[in-house]
Design an enzyme around this catalytic site. Sequence first.
Site, PDB file in Angstrom:
ATOM      1  N   GLN A   1      12.718  46.923  47.692  1.00  0.00           N
ATOM      2  CA  GLN A   1      12.202  47.323  48.990  1.00  0.00           C
ATOM      3  C   GLN A   1      10.787  46.809  49.221  1.00  0.00           C
ATOM      4  O   GLN A   1      10.430  46.459  50.341  1.00  0.00           O
ATOM      5  CB  GLN A   1      12.228  48.851  49.114  1.00  0.00           C
ATOM      6  N   GLU A   2       9.987  46.755  48.169  1.00  0.00           N
ATOM      7  CA  GLU A   2       8.592  46.337  48.304  1.00  0.00           C
ATOM      8  C   GLU A   2       8.457  44.849  48.623  1.00  0.00           C
ATOM      9  O   GLU A   2       7.719  44.465  49.520  1.00  0.00           O
ATOM     10  CB  GLU A   2       7.817  46.640  47.016  1.00  0.00           C
ATOM     11  N   SER A   3       9.153  44.009  47.886  1.00  0.00           N
ATOM     12  CA  SER A   3       8.875  42.566  47.978  1.00  0.00           C
ATOM     13  C   SER A   3      10.103  41.687  48.076  1.00  0.00           C
ATOM     14  O   SER A   3       9.954  40.472  48.266  1.00  0.00           O
ATOM     15  CB  SER A   3       8.081  42.129  46.744  1.00  0.00           C
TER      16      SER A   3
ATOM     17  N   LEU B   1      12.796  50.116  43.894  1.00  0.00           N
ATOM     18  CA  LEU B   1      11.477  50.072  44.522  1.00  0.00           C
ATOM     19  C   LEU B   1      11.027  48.629  44.764  1.00  0.00           C
ATOM     20  O   LEU B   1      10.552  48.283  45.851  1.00  0.00           O
ATOM     21  CB  LEU B   1      10.478  50.820  43.645  1.00  0.00           C
TER      22      LEU B   1
ATOM     23  N   TYR C   1      11.387  54.164  53.909  1.00  0.00           N
ATOM     24  CA  TYR C   1      11.141  53.578  52.584  1.00  0.00           C
ATOM     25  C   TYR C   1      11.768  54.428  51.481  1.00  0.00           C
ATOM     26  O   TYR C   1      12.496  53.915  50.630  1.00  0.00           O
ATOM     27  CB  TYR C   1       9.635  53.453  52.385  1.00  0.00           C
TER      28      TYR C   1
END
Length: 635
Positions: free
Chosen positions: A494-496, A491, A601
């Site tokens: 993918q987020e940052s 996660l 996502y």
Amino acid sequence: MSKIFIGVLLAFWSQLLVAGGDEDYLEIREAFRAGNAARVAEYAERMKYHVLSPYAEYFRLRLSLVTAETGAVRAFLARHDGSFVADRLRADWLQILGKRQQWATFAEEYPKLVNREESLQCYALQHRLATGDKTANGEVRSLWFTGRDMPASCVTVFDSLVRIGAISVEDVWTRIRLAFEAGNTGVARNINKYLPRHQALDLQKLNAVIKDARRFLDRPVSVQSRADREIVLFALLRLLRSETNQALARWHKIRGQFPEADRSYFAGNLAYWAAIRQDSRAMNWFMDATTGRHVYPLSETKQAWKARIALREGNWKMLLDTLGQMPAAMQQEDVWRYWRARALKVSRKNSEANTLLVSLSREHSFYGQMAREELGEMLSVPADEYQVRPEEIRLMEQNPGIRRALALYRLDQRIEANREWIWTIQHFSDEQLLAAARVAQRHGIYDRAINTAIKTVARHDFSLRYLAPYREQVHTVLQQHQLDEAFVYGLIRQESRFISDIKSSAGATGLMQLMPATAKWVAGKLGLQDFHTSLVTDINTNLQLGAYYLKHVLGQLDDQPLLAAAAYNAGPGRARQWRDIRPLEGAIYAETIPFNETRDYVKVVLSNSMYYANNFGHPNKPTLKQRLGTVAPKR
């Protein structure tokens, strides 16, 4: 004085010169933005020996480019041949040459340009049309069919083709529809001028639709002309965006005034918006849209949603038919190759299905992993991962483009640094890409390390593709909340991309991309004293808040990673809303998520989780299908 001492002294002085010019770069950049030529010239002199001196030269020349001599511009381009700033200056110069129609020089320089903006493409087309090049017509037409506004240089070539009839009245109506579908009414107004006066849109009626489509449709509707039909269809489209049944009820009252092709067009849009809303009626409406003698062709987006609604309804025959009608390039996308294979298996065409799956299983993607599992294989990474040698890393650190990018990252000029980096690595071999990725990792630029490593074709390093920084801090919060390490890393990646101070356009901040309201709510739940939003970029604070929130959404959604990922991106309410009235295979749930961003996502997060579990050596790793699970029905 020994040679060794002299060498050390020179190296020290070189580093001092580079570091000492950092503030000068920030000053020259601000002076350039302000158009202060004298100040730019002053700092350009001071930066002669700085690693970013090509940028200083660019700023200086760019301010006088309108009046610069051709020799001075070409000297700069030759001096920095092959660099990002040279391509940037060449593009700026070509804009000036195109506006002035200095075609001889334009024709010499344009073929050397790498990053070709639409405006420059259209200047090149202007030149080709002026020389009688008939092959340019097809390229102009390919630019015409868009709902977007286009640069002024493109308008000129469009005017030329309209005059000679190469863009027809029907082509104008097609683009008006594209503009209406995109919600770009300004584009529709602008191209309305290409229609004969007696056929043109009534702008007063158009304004009435823009103001209140429902009210417009509730008045008596009389369709006397093509323009009337298009405005009424546009009003129906605006209503469809917010509500299916309201638009459908009004359509039933007036559909008899429309020819079959227009009825097909409306049915396609009705089906598309119904599919987005996961309305089971979408299937029949797609059938209406594609049946008859005069069918309006479905766009690629609508074809994709026709496939998704067939998938969600379990209509494998419809899915196969729809996939077969897609353009050849679209059929080769991994998503549709996988679902075609699944549909073929249902049809007992196992040999044909397995041929597709074997080919797809070689790809390192979500559907590549799904294909491997369909064939009974587990996730694996290449056994002969390439290990970059220390001398390769040292050599890469001396690459001029990499050095410029690193200097820009050091100055927190991330946008320019990314551009310089991407430009520099564009023709690298696999070995060079991995060396560059190691350099980025060494400097803590984790997003570049990952994005560079995933570009390799034959030789790979999955420890770089799936970096795991901050592991000690992450492990601490995982223990507190009993979270799966591989899922959390999937996660965060993918987020940052592990950029601790990143902030999204929506306002989400930090490693786990927390919105201010969410961060404040979690801080309250955790009883954090003196919390303020600036703390969200602190790595430990961000992980603490993000882990709590992730655990919260998991608890709300059956402890199912798929639903938790969807909720983390789009909100728990939407994740629940996207369930079906019956149990749904997780992969089908994921593929039929209405939001493009969330759909991609969740697939990437779960795919990431598989690679992290593999890299971490986790025992008893669940398969991707197990991670996706089966989504329970709506309550």
